[in-house]
Structures are given as C-alpha cells and as structure tokens.
Design a protein around this motif. Sequence first.
Motif, PDB file in Angstrom:
ATOM      1  N   ASN A 109       0.863  -1.392   0.345  1.00 37.94           N
ATOM      2  CA  ASN A 109       0.225  -0.273   0.384  1.00 37.94           C
ATOM      3  C   ASN A 109       0.398   0.928   0.227  1.00 37.94           C
ATOM      4  O   ASN A 109       0.201   2.193  -0.567  1.00 37.94           O
ATOM      5  CB  ASN A 109      -1.074   0.081   1.493  1.00 37.94           C
ATOM      6  N   LYS A 142       0.408   4.278  -2.897  1.00 33.90           N
ATOM      7  CA  LYS A 142       1.252   6.056  -2.270  1.00 33.90           C
ATOM      8  C   LYS A 142       2.267   6.560  -2.766  1.00 33.90           C
ATOM      9  O   LYS A 142       1.871   7.298  -3.973  1.00 33.90           O
ATOM     10  CB  LYS A 142       1.495   5.843  -0.161  1.00 33.90           C
ATOM     11  N   SER A 195      -5.199   4.375  -1.700  1.00 31.80           N
ATOM     12  CA  SER A 195      -6.751   3.596  -1.637  1.00 31.80           C
ATOM     13  C   SER A 195      -7.724   3.626  -0.720  1.00 31.80           C
ATOM     14  O   SER A 195      -8.660   3.899  -0.918  1.00 31.80           O
ATOM     15  CB  SER A 195      -6.472   1.993  -1.380  1.00 31.80           C
TER      16      SER A 195
END
Length: 329
Positions: free
Chosen positions: A291, A295, A301
């Motif tokens: 994740n 970014k 997300s």
Amino acid sequence: MANRKFTVLDLLSMELKGYNSLNLKCIAGRSGLANEIRVPDINRPGLELSGFFDAFAEERVQLFGRGEFAYLHKLYSENQTSTIDKLLDSKIPCVIFSHSITPDESFLAKADLAGTPVLQTDLESSEFSQRVFRVFNNVFAPRKSMHGVFVEVYGVGILLTGDSGVGKSETALELIERGHRLVADDVVEIRCVNGNTILGQGANKFISHHMEIRGLGIINIAQLYGIGSIREQKEVQLVVKLAAWDQNKMYDRIGTDTDTIDLLGVKIPLIEIPVRTGRNLPIIIEAASMNERLKSMGYHSARDFNQNVLKWIETSAAANTYSSADDVY
C-alpha cells in the motif's frame, strides 16, 4: 555531525570499494594524520597560492588539481615560496593531489616539517570531488540509534518499533521466512542524508544480522536463510509501531489520515498495528508495504474509497430526489 571526531587517518583508511573508492595514499606529513576534519567540504587553493588569504577556508581539505599544480611548479621555479609556506603552516587538515600528481620534494619536505599530511589519488579532480562529498555526506550526517527491527519488505524499508516483548523479532523472522530481508535487529542506527532521506543500518555491523528469539536464543540470519536474506542498509520509508491491543482505544479503520513520525527532522509515514492473539502480523505488514508503494506512485486506496462512497451517496441522493419529484405529479 559525526558522533566522534573524523581524522585524516580515518579518511585514508576507509574501506570503500568500486565507484566509491577514493584511492588515497599518504606521501608526506604522516605525523599529522591525526588532524581532525571538521568541515565536510573541499577547497581549491588557487587564490591562496597567488597570495590572497583574506577568505581562506583553512578548515577544509585542500585539493590540488592540474591547474593548482602547474601554478605550484611555477612558484618553485621562480623561487617564490612564501605563499606555499603560509599555506602549509595554516591549520589545514590535509592536502590532496589528484591525477597521481607528485609535488616537488621541497613541498613534501615542508609538509613533513609542518605536520601537514599530503595525500595522493589517481582519480581526476572532478571525480574525486564527487566521491569525497558522498563520503562526507555519510560521515557528517546527523544520526541516532533506535530500538527496533529494520526489515525490507517488497523493496520498502520498514522500521518495526514497540515495547519490549511485543513480538517485533518474531514478526521480522516470519517476514524473512516469507522471502523478505533483515537490515538490523534490536539497535538500528539511522542517519539523515541530503536533508530529506533517512538511512538505517545496524549499529554494530558484526552483530546486526543476528536476532534474539526468546526461548531460542541468538540466531544468525545469513547462515540460516542465506546471504540473500540480509542487506547492509536501506532507506526508512515506513515506521510500523506494534502495540498491545487496547479494547478501549479507537483505531483507524479507514486510513484516510496519514500519521507521521519525525526522524531527525524528516517526516516518515507511521502505522500503528494493534497486536492480539490470532492476528497475522506478517501479512498485515506485507499489505502495508504494498500500500505504501502504491501511495508513492500516486494512488491512495483509502482516499479513493472515500471519494467513491461520496459519489455513490450523491448519486443515490439525486436518484431519490428525482423519484420523489415524479411521485408528486
């Protein structure tokens, strides 16, 4: 600034390889090898050789290239050595000659008398300057030690922190078992490079790739899992704090707000993961790593999810309003 003083001998004896090697050797003034280098910069002493000392940066390493050497040779041939003597009698850390240049014997003799180390490198002046600046950036970078475990997960440097006994080492061990890499366990030394990059490594390179597992003892990760399971240093890109589960605490369940931690003046993303029986921490950390990579590529997300929910609410509200209007007529 370095935690201890950095001397000319330290610069001379650094174990640098490949494109980082300075290729230095001492050819005179060995009595001054304990001279301290206090400023991470170099000076090309052309003005000083011509007699202008008003703004002389004597605290810097003095670098002689082909131009300075040609002028130096001219001064000796004309027997005008007063500026040379003044330069060597100054409190300069050392003198370095590039291009494998060897100065006149008179210069070397004066350097021996003054206790000013004279070093020589076969590198060109520009190449040597670039390499020595990299060395200085590393040596003089602000640094401190932190308690934690530093791992690389899917290319992201993750510093695991938390109270003693919370399970940092066990979590890191599971990550290593899943193919990720250990940078340091227990004591992690971090330093700020270029003002915006935090690099981490083991505080002691001889024991940094060993882990203490309660009930098992000390294990050597490189020996157990292979040399591919470790690395010497890595940029700290994410801090994961492991904390015991507190049922009275409200934990972030959306992730739209990004917490950060200040490390040597640099803001690093921070995630707090509550620990309790049954939670698979390695998988959660792997997801956090991927994740974080998303970014860094511009995709968030949680924020994308939030925007989609808002769009859905607006669309539903508009549809309800339209339906209500039809019912009136």
